[in-house]
Every structure is written in C-alpha cells, then in structure tokens.
Design a protein around this motif. Sequence first.
Motif, PDB file in Angstrom:
ATOM      1  N   PHE A 443       0.824  -1.202   0.000  1.00  0.00           N
ATOM      2  CA  PHE A 443       0.000   0.000   0.000  1.00  0.00           C
ATOM      3  C   PHE A 443       0.864   1.261   0.000  1.00  0.00           C
ATOM      4  CE2 PHE A 443      -3.492  -2.793   1.108  1.00  0.00           C
ATOM      5  CZ  PHE A 443      -4.580  -2.173   0.504  1.00  0.00           C
ATOM      6  N   HIS A 444       1.903   1.274   0.818  1.00  0.00           N
ATOM      7  CA  HIS A 444       2.763   2.453   0.890  1.00  0.00           C
ATOM      8  C   HIS A 444       3.507   2.668  -0.427  1.00  0.00           C
ATOM      9  CE1 HIS A 444       2.136   3.790   4.977  1.00  0.00           C
ATOM     10  NE2 HIS A 444       2.251   2.540   5.423  1.00  0.00           N
ATOM     11  N   SER A 445       3.883   1.580  -1.094  1.00  0.00           N
ATOM     12  CA  SER A 445       4.593   1.696  -2.375  1.00  0.00           C
ATOM     13  C   SER A 445       3.697   2.326  -3.437  1.00  0.00           C
ATOM     14  CB  SER A 445       5.063   0.311  -2.842  1.00  0.00           C
ATOM     15  OG  SER A 445       5.627   0.387  -4.131  1.00  0.00           O
ATOM     16  N   ILE A 446       2.446   1.868  -3.512  1.00  0.00           N
ATOM     17  CA  ILE A 446       1.507   2.418  -4.498  1.00  0.00           C
ATOM     18  C   ILE A 446       1.221   3.884  -4.193  1.00  0.00           C
ATOM     19  CG2 ILE A 446      -0.845   2.287  -5.422  1.00  0.00           C
ATOM     20  CD1 ILE A 446      -0.731  -0.749  -4.866  1.00  0.00           C
ATOM     21  N   TYR A 447       1.017   4.194  -2.906  1.00  0.00           N
ATOM     22  CA  TYR A 447       0.697   5.571  -2.549  1.00  0.00           C
ATOM     23  C   TYR A 447       1.873   6.503  -2.829  1.00  0.00           C
ATOM     24  CZ  TYR A 447      -1.736   9.355  -0.229  1.00  0.00           C
ATOM     25  OH  TYR A 447      -2.372  10.538   0.025  1.00  0.00           O
ATOM     26  N   GLU A 448       3.081   5.994  -2.642  1.00  0.00           N
ATOM     27  CA  GLU A 448       4.259   6.818  -2.927  1.00  0.00           C
ATOM     28  C   GLU A 448       4.347   7.128  -4.426  1.00  0.00           C
ATOM     29  OE1 GLU A 448       9.043   6.822  -1.955  1.00  0.00           O
ATOM     30  OE2 GLU A 448       7.626   5.762  -0.664  1.00  0.00           O
ATOM     31  N   VAL A 450       1.787   7.448  -6.387  1.00  0.00           N
ATOM     32  CA  VAL A 450       0.762   8.475  -6.613  1.00  0.00           C
ATOM     33  C   VAL A 450       1.291   9.837  -6.197  1.00  0.00           C
ATOM     34  CG1 VAL A 450      -1.531   9.282  -5.937  1.00  0.00           C
ATOM     35  CG2 VAL A 450      -1.139   6.846  -6.336  1.00  0.00           C
ATOM     36  N   TRP A 451       1.936   9.885  -5.038  1.00  0.00           N
ATOM     37  CA  TRP A 451       2.484  11.149  -4.535  1.00  0.00           C
ATOM     38  C   TRP A 451       3.533  11.710  -5.493  1.00  0.00           C
ATOM     39  CZ3 TRP A 451       7.670  11.889  -2.956  1.00  0.00           C
ATOM     40  CH2 TRP A 451       7.939  13.176  -2.481  1.00  0.00           C
ATOM     41  N   GLU A 452       4.445  10.859  -5.955  1.00  0.00           N
ATOM     42  CA  GLU A 452       5.499  11.321  -6.864  1.00  0.00           C
ATOM     43  C   GLU A 452       4.914  11.864  -8.157  1.00  0.00           C
ATOM     44  OE1 GLU A 452       8.089   8.026  -7.389  1.00  0.00           O
ATOM     45  OE2 GLU A 452       9.142   8.317  -5.482  1.00  0.00           O
ATOM     46  N   GLN A 456       4.960  16.145  -9.085  1.00  0.00           N
ATOM     47  CA  GLN A 456       5.596  16.715 -10.271  1.00  0.00           C
ATOM     48  C   GLN A 456       4.698  17.732 -10.969  1.00  0.00           C
ATOM     49  OE1 GLN A 456       6.683  13.362 -12.662  1.00  0.00           O
ATOM     50  NE2 GLN A 456       8.188  12.592 -11.203  1.00  0.00           N
ATOM     51  N   LYS A 457       3.377  17.641 -10.733  1.00  0.00           N
ATOM     52  CA  LYS A 457       2.446  18.569 -11.362  1.00  0.00           C
ATOM     53  C   LYS A 457       2.381  19.908 -10.632  1.00  0.00           C
ATOM     54  CE  LYS A 457      -0.564  14.804 -12.985  1.00  0.00           C
ATOM     55  NZ  LYS A 457      -1.905  14.210 -12.894  1.00  0.00           N
ATOM     56  N   ASP A 458       2.917  19.953  -9.418  1.00  0.00           N
ATOM     57  CA  ASP A 458       2.860  21.173  -8.611  1.00  0.00           C
ATOM     58  C   ASP A 458       4.079  22.030  -8.942  1.00  0.00           C
ATOM     59  OD1 ASP A 458       2.191  23.070  -6.798  1.00  0.00           O
ATOM     60  OD2 ASP A 458       2.796  21.930  -5.034  1.00  0.00           O
ATOM     61  N   GLY A 459       3.955  22.905  -9.940  1.00  0.00           N
ATOM     62  CA  GLY A 459       5.106  23.655 -10.448  1.00  0.00           C
ATOM     63  C   GLY A 459       5.240  25.042  -9.859  1.00  0.00           C
ATOM     64  N   PHE A 460       5.819  25.948 -10.643  1.00  0.00           N
ATOM     65  CA  PHE A 460       6.087  27.311 -10.200  1.00  0.00           C
ATOM     66  C   PHE A 460       4.806  28.148 -10.211  1.00  0.00           C
ATOM     67  CE2 PHE A 460      10.095  25.795 -12.038  1.00  0.00           C
ATOM     68  CZ  PHE A 460      10.976  26.087 -11.012  1.00  0.00           C
ATOM     69  N   LEU A 461       4.807  29.204  -9.411  1.00  0.00           N
ATOM     70  CA  LEU A 461       3.706  30.156  -9.390  1.00  0.00           C
ATOM     71  C   LEU A 461       4.195  31.460  -9.984  1.00  0.00           C
ATOM     72  CD1 LEU A 461       0.790  30.656  -8.424  1.00  0.00           C
ATOM     73  CD2 LEU A 461       1.739  31.561  -6.295  1.00  0.00           C
ATOM     74  N   LEU A 462       3.561  31.887 -11.069  1.00  0.00           N
ATOM     75  CA  LEU A 462       3.983  33.101 -11.751  1.00  0.00           C
ATOM     76  C   LEU A 462       3.485  34.338 -11.021  1.00  0.00           C
ATOM     77  CD1 LEU A 462       3.320  32.060 -15.451  1.00  0.00           C
ATOM     78  CD2 LEU A 462       5.469  31.952 -14.184  1.00  0.00           C
ATOM     79  N   GLY A 463       4.253  35.435 -11.099  1.00  0.00           N
ATOM     80  CA  GLY A 463       3.857  36.680 -10.472  1.00  0.00           C
ATOM     81  C   GLY A 463       2.564  37.214 -11.043  1.00  0.00           C
ATOM     82  N   GLY A 464       1.746  37.847 -10.188  1.00  0.00           N
ATOM     83  CA  GLY A 464       0.468  38.403 -10.628  1.00  0.00           C
ATOM     84  C   GLY A 464      -0.696  37.477 -10.398  1.00  0.00           C
ATOM     85  N   ASN A 465      -0.423  36.211  -9.954  1.00  0.00           N
ATOM     86  CA  ASN A 465      -1.515  35.265  -9.711  1.00  0.00           C
ATOM     87  C   ASN A 465      -2.005  35.373  -8.274  1.00  0.00           C
ATOM     88  OD1 ASN A 465      -1.366  34.296 -12.280  1.00  0.00           O
ATOM     89  ND2 ASN A 465       0.053  32.655 -11.776  1.00  0.00           N
TER      90      ASN A 465
END
Length: 465
Positions: A443-448, A450-452, A456-465
């Motif tokens: 279970f921990h392997s599968i969840y890890e 998913v987390w990884e 990776q989709k949580d990227g940079f935040l551009l100014g003005g947002n």
Amino acid sequence: MEITPTIQAEVQTYLKRKSLTMTEFGHTIDLNVGTVSGIVTGNRSMSVHQLDSITAGMNLPPDYFYERYIEECIEECPLNWKKISPFLYRCIELGRLDCLQRVVILLLDNPNYLPSLFEVAENVYQDGYNEAAAYLYKKVAESEKQQHSERLAICQYRLFQIKVGQDRAVNLQAAIEFAPFVDRLDEIEQLDALKDLANVYRSLSMWDKVYEFAHQMGQLGQLQYHLVHNSKRKGTEPRKKLSRPLFVYIVYAELLCANACDAKGNHDQALEHIRGYADLNWVKEQDSDTLYWKRKYQQWAKINTYVNRLMSGDISVLPDYVEHIAAEKEILAELLNVLEVANRYNVDVDHILRRFESQIAAYQESPSSDMYTQQVLTEEYVRFWYKIAKYSLNKGRYTYGFKCLLIAFEKAVTINHVLLIANCFGLFLHFKTNAAPKTQAQFHSIYEEVWEKNDQKDGFLLGGN
C-alpha cells in the motif's frame, strides 16, 4: 553534406546490381514494362501503389521511399488529390504519421481540400486509426472558417470520443471542450453525443451535469420520435443511423435522471423518473430490437424501484431484490447496491455474496472496449472492490479484505480517481494495524507512486496570480 539519391536513381542502381532488365523486373513486381521504363527514366509520374510494388520488389521496408516520394512526387508537382489520397491512407496504415503531417500541411494551404481531408479522417476513424484520425480532425477544425458548421462540430465530437478513456482528468477536460459544440451537430447525431456526455459526467459523479445532458437528450428524443410518427411524416426515418432504437434515448434519459436524483438523495423525484421508463405502452414499434429494449428497461425499472426503496432505508425489499438480480447476466451494479446496503445499514449479506461467488471472481478483470465501459464500468469495478473490502474488514476478515482493497486501490490509481484513491488509502489506514508487513509495504509503495506523480504537477507560481 551527403546527397540522397532519387527514387529513380536507386531503382536504376538496383537493376544494374541485380543484372535485371526492366522487363524482368516488371514481371517480378507485376507492372508492365512501359510503366517500369517510364518510372526508371523519369518520364512518368508514379502512384503510391506502383511505388509499393517497386519497394517490395527491391526487398525494402514498405515505407522506405516515402519521404523521398513526398519530395519528388508531391512537393515538386502540382497537387493532385487522386494521387495524394491513396498515399495518405498508406501512411496511416504503416504508422508514418510524420509523412501524413508533411502532406496535410501542404494541402491545408488550399481550403478546397478540407472536405477531402475530413472524409479521410472519418474513414480512418471508422477503421480504428485513432491517432491519425485525431490529427486530421484537429487540423480540419483549426482550418474551419465557419464556426457553426456541422463539420466542425463533428470534428470536435470525434476528438472527444478519441480522448475519452480511463483517466478522469482527461475525460473531464474532453467533455468541457466538446460540450459547446453539441447543438451544432445534426439533431440525430446530437442524441448519441448527449448520451456520451452524460455517461462521462456520470463516471465523474457530477450529477447536475448528468441531469442536464440527460434531460436535453430526453427532450430531443421525444421531439424526434414525434416527428417520425407524426401523421404528416409517418414512416419518415432519421437521415442518420442511431446506435440504438430512437425510443431508447428517451427512456435512457429517464434512467440517467433517476440515477442523478438518487445519488443526490432526491429519492421521490428519482421514483418519478423510474416510472417514466416503466410504462412503455407508448412505444409504437414492434420489431425484435425494440421488443428486446422494452423488456430490458421494464426489468431495470422493476429492479431500480427496489434500489430506490433500499436507498431510502427499506431493507425489507432486499430478498426480493436479490431474487430479481439472480435472473440477470450482468449484476455488477446490483451487487454494488447490496454491498452499499450492507455497509450503510450493518446488514449481513454473506449468504448473498456466496450465491454470486463465481460472478464476483470474474470482476477482477474489467473490459475496456467502448466508451461506456471505459468511463462508467471501470469506476464501478473500483467501487465494487472497495465496498467488498470495507464489508470484509468490518467483519474481521483481514486477509481477504486487504486483498480486495489492494485491487480497488490499484484500479483507482489507473483511472486517476482522486476520491476513490483517498477512500482506499483511508480505509487501509483505519485497519492498518491488522495488515501484514508485506501488505503494508504494498500500500505504501503504491501511494508513494501516486504522490510522486502528483508532486511533479505542482510547479512554479507566476507573479500576478
């Protein structure tokens, strides 16, 4: 820089190396000597069929000359659809989308080729070449000047159909992009499109959207049914062929609306919609296909009336419900309801699960052929294994319970169902102390993973947002 020899030069070199005359080579590849001579001397243009024959005769891969064919016989010559069309189909058959794209870009300079490219897209879509079809539909749509044209709407519908699969995020985006084009389709094709949209939103548990599109489908279906059976137009058949008899769209709309109402807890309103497909005396057709679907919906109405009462808390109808589903071949949704009753109202259903043990064992592998299966049934498989895991773990059957939960967890990750992923891991954490070390590691392997993937989709935040 190395100069690539022309097709003509390569054929001449081959004939010299093999000491073949043009007549001998022509016999080998089933082309007359005049055709071979014209091609070899450069005095005759070459079709893709002739090119394929020459390539096969030289024992080369079938697409060996395709890039040079584009350069020598398409780019350097006046565009000729009769010559280009067979080449496009061969590129698609051989998976040479790079060659397809080069030629399509040339053709798009002339809007007169749009109808022909659209026809190719429709043909190859029907033959299952989805990647090539998607490229063609996209290019035709981008080049379409009339934004309210039916051709543009069909392109968007096909792109929607091609995109929809097991990834919920992709499905949602596909539905959002296609929805504005539905009412630009032919009214008959709209019925299938509305059905497909409703099914996608049903798989996403977005019940307001399900109700919206199902209601539209029902109204449109009633209008078309009235037109077909109107005294002035009696016997007039729709111009396009539907995937189901026309009346089915009307009653399927009622079924979907009932599902949406039940899911939102509006059981009385759901019961009204169930009655809408229980009484089918108004259906005029008497052919075998119609009679088959009438029996289906009347049976479903009876079963879903039981479901409606079960969801309202009336457990007394459970035995009757089980007896009715025993006569059905496909009972996944029905067993889901049994497990929901068991978990929600703490009812022992061991005897029911034993009765359908063989069907349950078959649900470990879900088919994924058509759109409905990919969207709706795949999620139902996940929910089934989650609910049976919850039932088993609450009963203290930890080995079997965790086995079922692992099946659900893996499938939920496959279809990217955030809620079911969270529910599966939450249930695991609740019973974690009863899990073997190996099970905990799985279970921990599968969840890890998913987390990884999501991290990776949580990227940079551009100014003005």
